[in-house]
Design an enzyme around this catalytic site. Structure first.
Site, short mmCIF file in Angstrom:
data_model
loop_
_atom_site.label_atom_id
_atom_site.label_comp_id
_atom_site.label_asym_id
_atom_site.label_seq_id
_atom_site.Cartn_x
_atom_site.Cartn_y
_atom_site.Cartn_z
N SER A 67 1.79 -1.59 -6.54
CA SER A 67 1.52 -0.60 -5.50
C SER A 67 0.74 0.57 -6.11
O SER A 67 1.31 1.59 -6.48
CB SER A 67 2.84 -0.11 -4.90
OG SER A 67 2.59 0.93 -4.01
N GLY A 72 0.83 -1.20 0.00
CA GLY A 72 0.00 0.00 0.00
C GLY A 72 0.86 1.24 0.00
O GLY A 72 0.35 2.37 -0.07
N ASP A 73 2.17 1.07 0.11
CA ASP A 73 3.09 2.21 0.09
C ASP A 73 4.23 1.84 -0.87
O ASP A 73 4.08 0.95 -1.70
CB ASP A 73 3.60 2.48 1.52
CG ASP A 73 3.96 3.94 1.74
OD1 ASP A 73 4.34 4.61 0.77
OD2 ASP A 73 3.89 4.42 2.89
N ASP A 74 5.36 2.53 -0.78
CA ASP A 74 6.43 2.25 -1.73
C ASP A 74 6.93 0.80 -1.57
O ASP A 74 7.10 0.32 -0.46
CB ASP A 74 7.59 3.21 -1.50
CG ASP A 74 7.15 4.66 -1.59
OD1 ASP A 74 6.39 4.99 -2.53
OD2 ASP A 74 7.54 5.46 -0.72
#
Ligand SMILES: *[C@@H]1O[C@H](CO)[C@@H](O)[C@H](O)[C@H]1NC(C)=O
Ligand SMILES: *[C@@H]1O[C@H](CO)[C@@H](O)[C@H](O)[C@H]1NC(C)=O
Ligand SMILES: *[C@@H]1O[C@H](CO)[C@@H](O)[C@H](O)[C@H]1NC(C)=O
Ligand SMILES: *[C@@H]1O[C@H](CO)[C@@H](O)[C@H](O)[C@H]1NC(C)=O
Length: 396
Positions: free
Chosen positions: A211, A178-180
């Protein structure tokens, strides 16, 4: 800072980034012999089952992991130790790894994040952060063949965070986040400047990333100790927001320089190239407004992308332009609903060759015959010449 239960993976792999810690793959010859390769073979071994671990997907194993690591840490100066995790679903909260230690996961062993928030205590921040941002520091680290899966809607679930690391190799990883997928860092504002420990000599090879709301690889935004000599090769991104992104801002200080990216295969994204000079989020109000980051020597080559909304959004800082941006041999297929003019460039300078669609005028085209521009370094880094030993382990 409050940590969501799903951040398990960040914590586990964040803590993995310690000197002499490894994560790798081997094969089990028969019931009793395990063959594997490692920087150094471990003299001692144990199984998580020896510490009461149960891989049924229901039993909480946090204490078993803590006790195992505590117990095995006594062998640090006596040949090191390996903790074997057999096939199964191992539910756990956060636990620390230690030096001269291998956490060995059977190929069918899954570490499951406990959904109970109290099993994820807040970890003390590094001095380079001032206060809470997940972090870990180390050097000489190899991470290979790791799969990290977090829900794509979960906030702050970076896959791997090399933070103030020298000589790091991350290879053959598959990350849904959900992030980098990988976020490279080195400290935050005045704390990071004071601590002054860069991330450098970082190799990332054969990363596959999903992502939708973040980057395949982010450099920053906490980069106040500097980021230099990053070599990213063979990156596949399927539905990400951007590819290799730089995030920085006024007050960060530090630098991001000598960044080399070669070979990206990109499917569905908002911006292929995204450099942000106005990233907010300060450690506190004591940051120095005159501490400007130095961003230079950012090289991208051999990029193919499809279904892209905007080719690039490159925003430097007024009075502090980001320079030496180089792009060559880049083919971007725009999405049906793409923006009319696919480039935004402000306060940046550089050159391009063989880039489609044609770039903004701050990145003038040097002619199609210069496809070899933006050279990827041909020398090898120290971490590349680390020879893995063949080891075998007798299991009881
Ligand atoms: C496992 O393989 C090793 C090496 O080939 C052999 O010495 C050992 O007897 C085998 N053990 C079993 C249980 O088959
Ligand atoms: C891990 O180590 C850090 C630093 O020593 C400590 O603050 C933290 O409480 C430890 N976490 C666990 C889960 O043991
Ligand atoms: C251009 O990039 C493609 C892959 O994206 C690669 O196959 C090709 O060799 C590159 N061309 C040159 C001249 O480097
Ligand atoms: C293209 O991207 C959009 C999102 O921007 C997505 O909804 C669509 O499925 C993608 N199309 C293909 C063919 O991947």
């Amino acid at each position: 800072m409050i940590m969501k239960p799903i951040e398990v993976i960040v914590v586990i792999f964040g803590v993995l980034i310690l000197n002499g810690v490894e994560c790798r793959k081997g094969r089990i010859l028969n019931d009793s012999i395990l063959e594997y390769s490692a920087i150094s073979c471990r003299a001692h071994s144990a199984s998580i089952v020896d510490y009461g671990g149960v891989g049924d997907g229901k039993t909480l194993n946090t204490q078993a992991f803590k006790q195992a690591v505590d117990h095995l840490s006594q062998y640090a100066s006596d040949g090191g130790a390996q903790l074997f995790v057999p096939a199964g679903n191992w539910l756990t909260g956060s636990f620390n790894l230690t030096s001269h230690f291998t956490l060995y996961l059977h190929k069918d062993a899954v570490l499951l994040a406990s959904q109970d928030i109290t099993t994820w205590p807040v970890v003390d921040p590094l001095p380079s952060y001032g206060h809470g941002r997940d972090a870990a520091g180390g050097s000489n680290v190899i991470i290979q063949r790791v799969t990290i899966i977090a829900p794509v809607t979960s906030p702050n679930t970076d896959g791997i965070n090399p933070d103030s690391c020298t000589n790091t190799r991350i290879e053959d990883t598959y990350i849904i986040s959900g992030d980098d997928c990988i976020a490279v860092k080195s400290g935050w504002d005045e704390y990071g400047i004071k601590y002054g420990m860069p991330t450098k000599q970082l190799i990332i090879r054969r990363l596959t990333c999903i992502s939708p709301y973040s980057a395949a690889i982010a450099l920053g935004s906490e980069m106040s100790g500097g980021i230099q000599d990053v070599r990213a090769e063979d990156i596949t991104a399927i539905h990400t927001e951007s590819a290799v992104r730089i995030k920085t801002g006024i007050g960060r200080g530090g630098y991001v320089k000598d960044i080399f990216v070669k070979g990206m295969d990109l499917h569905t994204m908002k911006w292929v190239f995204w450099i942000t000079g106005n990233y907010g989020s300060h450690a506190d109000n004591n940051y120095d407004p005159n501490a400007l980051p130095e961003i230079k020597g950012i090289n991208y080559r051999d990029v193919v992308a499809e279904n892209v909304t905007m080719a690039a959004r490159l925003e430097g800082i007024s009075g502090d332009p980001f320079t030496g941006i180089c792009m060559s041999n880049v083919t971007i297929g725009m999405a049906k609903k793409a923006k009319k003019y696919p480039w935004t460039c402000v306060d940046v300078a550089g050159v391009t060759s063989g880039v489609v669609p044609p770039p903004c005028e701050l990145l003038p085209d040097q002619g199609g015959e210069k496809l070899e521009m933006c050279k990827f370094p041909s020398d090898s880094l120290a971490i590349d010449s680390v020879e893995l030993q063949k080891c075998s382990l007798t299991m009881n």
